[in-house]
Motif scaffolding. Sequence first.
Motif, PDB file in Angstrom:
ATOM      1  N   ASN A   1       9.867  25.399 -12.125  1.00 14.86           N
ATOM      2  CA  ASN A   1       8.734  26.021 -11.451  1.00 14.86           C
ATOM      3  C   ASN A   1       9.247  27.168 -10.595  1.00 14.86           C
ATOM      4  N   LYS A   2       8.633  28.333 -10.757  1.00 12.20           N
ATOM      5  CA  LYS A   2       9.046  29.464  -9.932  1.00 12.20           C
ATOM      6  C   LYS A   2       8.330  29.432  -8.592  1.00 12.20           C
ATOM      7  N   MET A   3       9.074  29.771  -7.571  1.00  5.52           N
ATOM      8  CA  MET A   3       8.536  29.775  -6.225  1.00  5.52           C
ATOM      9  C   MET A   3       8.862  31.096  -5.549  1.00  5.52           C
ATOM     10  N   ASP A  60      16.223  40.398   5.632  1.00  2.00           N
ATOM     11  CA  ASP A  60      17.657  40.190   5.898  1.00  2.00           C
ATOM     12  C   ASP A  60      17.982  38.746   6.254  1.00  2.00           C
ATOM     13  N   ALA A  61      17.155  37.834   5.763  1.00  2.00           N
ATOM     14  CA  ALA A  61      17.409  36.418   6.029  1.00  2.00           C
ATOM     15  C   ALA A  61      18.126  35.793   4.843  1.00  2.00           C
ATOM     16  N   THR A  62      18.758  34.665   5.084  1.00  2.00           N
ATOM     17  CA  THR A  62      19.314  33.874   3.991  1.00  2.00           C
ATOM     18  C   THR A  62      18.357  32.698   3.845  1.00  2.00           C
ATOM     19  N   VAL A  63      17.819  32.555   2.659  1.00  2.00           N
ATOM     20  CA  VAL A  63      16.815  31.518   2.451  1.00  2.00           C
ATOM     21  C   VAL A  63      17.306  30.497   1.422  1.00  2.00           C
ATOM     22  N   ALA A  64      17.310  29.245   1.829  1.00  2.00           N
ATOM     23  CA  ALA A  64      17.697  28.168   0.926  1.00  2.00           C
ATOM     24  C   ALA A  64      16.512  27.221   0.771  1.00  2.00           C
ATOM     25  N   VAL A  65      16.425  26.626  -0.379  1.00  2.00           N
ATOM     26  CA  VAL A  65      15.339  25.685  -0.642  1.00  2.00           C
ATOM     27  C   VAL A  65      15.940  24.316  -0.956  1.00  2.00           C
ATOM     28  N   GLU A  66      15.585  23.356  -0.144  1.00  2.00           N
ATOM     29  CA  GLU A  66      16.005  21.980  -0.391  1.00  2.00           C
ATOM     30  C   GLU A  66      14.767  21.258  -0.889  1.00  2.00           C
ATOM     31  N   TYR A  67      14.921  20.467  -1.917  1.00  2.00           N
ATOM     32  CA  TYR A  67      13.768  19.716  -2.382  1.00  2.00           C
ATOM     33  C   TYR A  67      14.228  18.391  -2.970  1.00  2.00           C
ATOM     34  N   GLY A  68      13.340  17.448  -2.979  1.00  2.00           N
ATOM     35  CA  GLY A  68      13.736  16.136  -3.464  1.00  2.00           C
ATOM     36  C   GLY A  68      12.626  15.132  -3.384  1.00  2.00           C
ATOM     37  N   TYR A  75      18.024  18.141  -4.072  1.00  2.00           N
ATOM     38  CA  TYR A  75      18.566  19.350  -4.689  1.00  2.00           C
ATOM     39  C   TYR A  75      18.525  20.493  -3.694  1.00  2.00           C
ATOM     40  N   LYS A  76      19.380  21.469  -3.913  1.00  2.00           N
ATOM     41  CA  LYS A  76      19.359  22.630  -3.036  1.00  2.00           C
ATOM     42  C   LYS A  76      19.619  23.878  -3.873  1.00  2.00           C
ATOM     43  N   THR A  77      18.863  24.904  -3.606  1.00  2.00           N
ATOM     44  CA  THR A  77      19.063  26.161  -4.325  1.00  2.00           C
ATOM     45  C   THR A  77      18.864  27.331  -3.365  1.00  2.00           C
ATOM     46  N   LYS A  78      19.462  28.446  -3.700  1.00  3.03           N
ATOM     47  CA  LYS A  78      19.344  29.626  -2.846  1.00  3.03           C
ATOM     48  C   LYS A  78      18.231  30.514  -3.381  1.00  3.03           C
ATOM     49  N   ALA A  79      17.470  31.113  -2.495  1.00  5.01           N
ATOM     50  CA  ALA A  79      16.426  32.038  -2.926  1.00  5.01           C
ATOM     51  C   ALA A  79      16.983  33.457  -2.875  1.00  5.01           C
ATOM     52  N   GLU A  80      16.637  34.252  -3.872  1.00  3.87           N
ATOM     53  CA  GLU A  80      17.128  35.633  -3.955  1.00  3.87           C
ATOM     54  C   GLU A  80      16.030  36.613  -3.562  1.00  3.87           C
ATOM     55  N   LEU A 117      12.819  34.661  -4.033  1.00  4.80           N
ATOM     56  CA  LEU A 117      12.458  33.937  -5.245  1.00  4.80           C
ATOM     57  C   LEU A 117      13.441  32.820  -5.542  1.00  4.80           C
ATOM     58  N   ALA A 118      12.899  31.688  -5.970  1.00  3.51           N
ATOM     59  CA  ALA A 118      13.748  30.555  -6.339  1.00  3.51           C
ATOM     60  C   ALA A 118      13.089  29.817  -7.495  1.00  3.51           C
ATOM     61  N   THR A 119      13.899  29.089  -8.239  1.00  5.29           N
ATOM     62  CA  THR A 119      13.363  28.249  -9.305  1.00  5.29           C
ATOM     63  C   THR A 119      13.679  26.801  -8.957  1.00  5.29           C
ATOM     64  N   LEU A 120      12.644  25.997  -8.908  1.00  9.87           N
ATOM     65  CA  LEU A 120      12.818  24.573  -8.605  1.00  9.87           C
ATOM     66  C   LEU A 120      12.682  23.791  -9.896  1.00  9.87           C
TER      67      LEU A 120
END
Length: 129
Positions: A48-50, A64-72, A84-89, A96-99
């Motif tokens: 799923n794209k977020m 100029d932020a660093t954005v990470a997405v944790e989900y579970g 799970y953890k992924t970085k958003a670009e 943008l991130a893909t979960l």
Amino acid sequence: MKRITLILLVLFLAVGVAFAKDYTVIKKAGSYMVQVKLYKNPPVTGKNKMEAKIQDAAGAYVTDATVAVEYGMPAMPGMPAMHYKTKAELKNNQYLATLNFSMAGAWYINLEIMRAGKTQSVKLNVDVS
Ligand SMILES: [Cu+2]
């Protein structure tokens, strides 16, 4: 139900109706206003794209932020807790991130916004079908 809860619920529902096509949530995180959008509504098992748009107190997009997405998902009978953890670009003012949801059910998503040495977070819960 407390009055403030009711007001928040009504606001939440109003937002939900206004953006019924995709799944959009707008939340405050510190001085930021964060709009999180999942393209699929409801989200589905698999990818799923977020996207997340972050605005500062003046309404300017934060890029100029660093954005990470944790989900579970918390543990359930026959299944250990998943995390799970992924970085958003960053792309065009959006992060943008893909979960990848490995099963249907209730998932939490936690967006971590790191900027200028501080971390703010936005939490949401989704029902994956
Ligand atoms: Cu599960």
